[in-house]
Design a protein around this motif. Structure first.
Motif, short mmCIF file in Angstrom:
data_model
loop_
_atom_site.label_atom_id
_atom_site.label_comp_id
_atom_site.label_asym_id
_atom_site.label_seq_id
_atom_site.Cartn_x
_atom_site.Cartn_y
_atom_site.Cartn_z
N LEU A 54 1.36 6.54 -6.98
CA LEU A 54 0.24 7.41 -7.33
C LEU A 54 0.57 8.88 -7.08
O LEU A 54 0.21 9.75 -7.88
CB LEU A 54 -1.01 7.03 -6.53
CG LEU A 54 -1.74 5.78 -6.97
CD1 LEU A 54 -2.84 5.42 -5.98
CD2 LEU A 54 -2.31 5.96 -8.37
N SER A 55 1.26 9.16 -5.99
CA SER A 55 1.56 10.56 -5.67
C SER A 55 2.48 11.19 -6.70
O SER A 55 2.44 12.40 -6.91
CB SER A 55 2.15 10.67 -4.26
OG SER A 55 3.46 10.16 -4.23
N SER A 56 3.30 10.38 -7.36
CA SER A 56 4.19 10.93 -8.38
C SER A 56 3.43 11.24 -9.67
O SER A 56 3.94 11.96 -10.53
CB SER A 56 5.35 9.97 -8.66
OG SER A 56 4.88 8.80 -9.31
N GLN A 57 2.21 10.75 -9.80
CA GLN A 57 1.41 10.96 -11.01
C GLN A 57 0.37 12.05 -10.85
O GLN A 57 -0.26 12.46 -11.81
CB GLN A 57 0.70 9.66 -11.39
CG GLN A 57 1.65 8.51 -11.66
CD GLN A 57 0.92 7.18 -11.76
OE1 GLN A 57 -0.29 7.11 -11.72
NE2 GLN A 57 1.68 6.11 -11.88
N ILE A 58 0.17 12.52 -9.63
CA ILE A 58 -0.89 13.49 -9.34
C ILE A 58 -0.26 14.74 -8.75
O ILE A 58 0.67 14.67 -7.95
CB ILE A 58 -1.91 12.87 -8.35
CG1 ILE A 58 -2.54 11.62 -8.95
CG2 ILE A 58 -2.98 13.88 -7.97
CD1 ILE A 58 -3.38 10.83 -7.97
N ASP A 59 -0.80 15.90 -9.14
CA ASP A 59 -0.31 17.16 -8.58
C ASP A 59 -0.59 17.21 -7.08
O ASP A 59 -1.62 16.73 -6.61
CB ASP A 59 -0.99 18.35 -9.27
CG ASP A 59 -0.54 18.52 -10.72
OD1 ASP A 59 0.57 18.03 -11.05
OD2 ASP A 59 -1.29 19.11 -11.50
N VAL A 60 0.33 17.84 -6.37
CA VAL A 60 0.17 18.01 -4.93
C VAL A 60 -0.93 19.05 -4.68
O VAL A 60 -0.87 20.14 -5.24
CB VAL A 60 1.50 18.46 -4.27
CG1 VAL A 60 1.32 18.68 -2.78
CG2 VAL A 60 2.60 17.45 -4.54
N PRO A 61 -1.93 18.72 -3.85
CA PRO A 61 -3.00 19.69 -3.58
C PRO A 61 -2.47 20.96 -2.92
O PRO A 61 -1.48 20.93 -2.17
CB PRO A 61 -3.91 18.94 -2.61
CG PRO A 61 -3.59 17.50 -2.80
CD PRO A 61 -2.17 17.45 -3.20
N GLU A 62 -3.13 22.07 -3.20
CA GLU A 62 -2.74 23.37 -2.66
C GLU A 62 -2.63 23.35 -1.14
O GLU A 62 -1.72 23.96 -0.56
CB GLU A 62 -3.75 24.43 -3.11
CG GLU A 62 -3.34 25.84 -2.80
CD GLU A 62 -2.13 26.32 -3.61
OE1 GLU A 62 -1.39 27.16 -3.09
OE2 GLU A 62 -1.93 25.83 -4.74
N GLU A 63 -3.55 22.66 -0.45
CA GLU A 63 -3.54 22.61 1.02
C GLU A 63 -2.25 22.01 1.54
O GLU A 63 -1.73 22.43 2.57
CB GLU A 63 -4.73 21.80 1.54
CG GLU A 63 -6.09 22.32 1.17
CD GLU A 63 -6.57 21.86 -0.21
OE1 GLU A 63 -7.62 22.35 -0.65
OE2 GLU A 63 -5.89 21.05 -0.86
N GLN A 75 0.83 -1.21 0.00
CA GLN A 75 0.00 0.00 0.00
C GLN A 75 0.87 1.26 0.00
O GLN A 75 0.58 2.21 -0.73
CB GLN A 75 -0.93 -0.01 1.22
CG GLN A 75 -1.84 1.18 1.32
CD GLN A 75 -2.96 1.18 0.29
OE1 GLN A 75 -3.13 0.26 -0.48
NE2 GLN A 75 -3.74 2.23 0.28
N ILE A 76 1.90 1.28 0.80
CA ILE A 76 2.80 2.44 0.85
C ILE A 76 3.46 2.64 -0.51
O ILE A 76 3.51 3.77 -1.02
CB ILE A 76 3.85 2.28 1.97
CG1 ILE A 76 3.18 2.26 3.35
CG2 ILE A 76 4.92 3.37 1.90
CD1 ILE A 76 2.38 3.50 3.68
N GLU A 77 3.94 1.56 -1.12
CA GLU A 77 4.55 1.67 -2.45
C GLU A 77 3.55 2.17 -3.48
O GLU A 77 3.87 3.03 -4.31
CB GLU A 77 5.12 0.32 -2.88
CG GLU A 77 6.35 -0.11 -2.09
CD GLU A 77 6.78 -1.54 -2.41
OE1 GLU A 77 6.30 -2.12 -3.41
OE2 GLU A 77 7.61 -2.07 -1.65
N LYS A 78 2.32 1.66 -3.42
CA LYS A 78 1.26 2.08 -4.35
C LYS A 78 0.97 3.57 -4.19
O LYS A 78 0.86 4.30 -5.17
CB LYS A 78 -0.01 1.26 -4.09
CG LYS A 78 -1.19 1.66 -4.92
CD LYS A 78 -2.41 0.83 -4.53
CE LYS A 78 -3.66 1.37 -5.16
NZ LYS A 78 -4.86 0.65 -4.70
N LEU A 79 0.85 4.05 -2.96
CA LEU A 79 0.58 5.46 -2.72
C LEU A 79 1.72 6.34 -3.21
O LEU A 79 1.49 7.43 -3.75
CB LEU A 79 0.31 5.71 -1.24
CG LEU A 79 -1.01 5.14 -0.70
CD1 LEU A 79 -1.08 5.29 0.80
CD2 LEU A 79 -2.21 5.78 -1.39
N GLU A 80 2.95 5.87 -3.04
CA GLU A 80 4.09 6.64 -3.53
C GLU A 80 4.08 6.73 -5.05
O GLU A 80 4.36 7.79 -5.62
CB GLU A 80 5.40 6.04 -3.01
CG GLU A 80 5.60 6.33 -1.53
CD GLU A 80 6.87 5.70 -0.95
OE1 GLU A 80 7.63 5.06 -1.70
OE2 GLU A 80 7.08 5.87 0.26
#
Length: 150
Positions: A135-144, A128-133
């Motif tokens: 995914l996070s590289s494919q999606i823009d970081v939210p403004e918050e 799960q941690i690897e999957k989230l990492e």
């Protein structure tokens, strides 16, 4: 607040021991009374002190009962909920249905999530941690999150 990640052993009877530092918090917050359920989206379990669970349950109860998403959330989270109490040495029993859902066998990860815990199979946690990492590289970081200062 429940923080940190702990590797736990699951004994032959399906019990896990809550780390001592959290046992004191649980005793203070809810006298050892907790609620265990399945996570509605992930292959893990959730563990709440009873007062925090009751608050969550009320929020779910306030959702529109005819909405399909409300029904799924209620049926998964509340439908699988079971009360559990820390025994005198700080263990809780994981029902076999819950262990099967989360594919728990001998080792588990207990992850503090603020007011609750997640209980994961060790391998599933790492995946799960690897999957989230990824995914996070494919999606823009939210403004918050960009505004957050550490």
């Amino acid at each position: 607040m429940f923080r940190g990640i702990h590797l736990l052993s699951i004994d032959a009877k399906g019990r896990v021991k809550i780390p001592i530092r959290h046992q004191d918090q649980v005793a203070k917050i809810c006298s050892g009374q907790m609620v265990l359920s399945i996570h509605p989206d992930d292959p893990c379990l959730v563990l709440y002190p009873l007062p925090d669970w009751q608050q969550l349950e009320r929020k779910i109860g306030d959702l529109p009962s005819l909405n399909v998403h409300s029904k799924i959330l209620s049926r998964k989270l509340i439908g699988h909920a079971c009360e559990c109490e820390l025994d005198k040495i700080g263990r809780i029993l994981l029902p076999s249905s819950h262990k099967n859902y989360a594919n728990l066998t001998t080792k588990a990860i207990l992850s503090g999530q603020g007011t609750s815990f997640e209980i994961w199979d060790e391998n599933a946690w790492n995946e799960q941690i690897e999957k989230l990492e990824r995914l996070s590289s494919q999606i823009d970081v939210p403004e918050e999150i960009l505004k957050l200062s550490l």
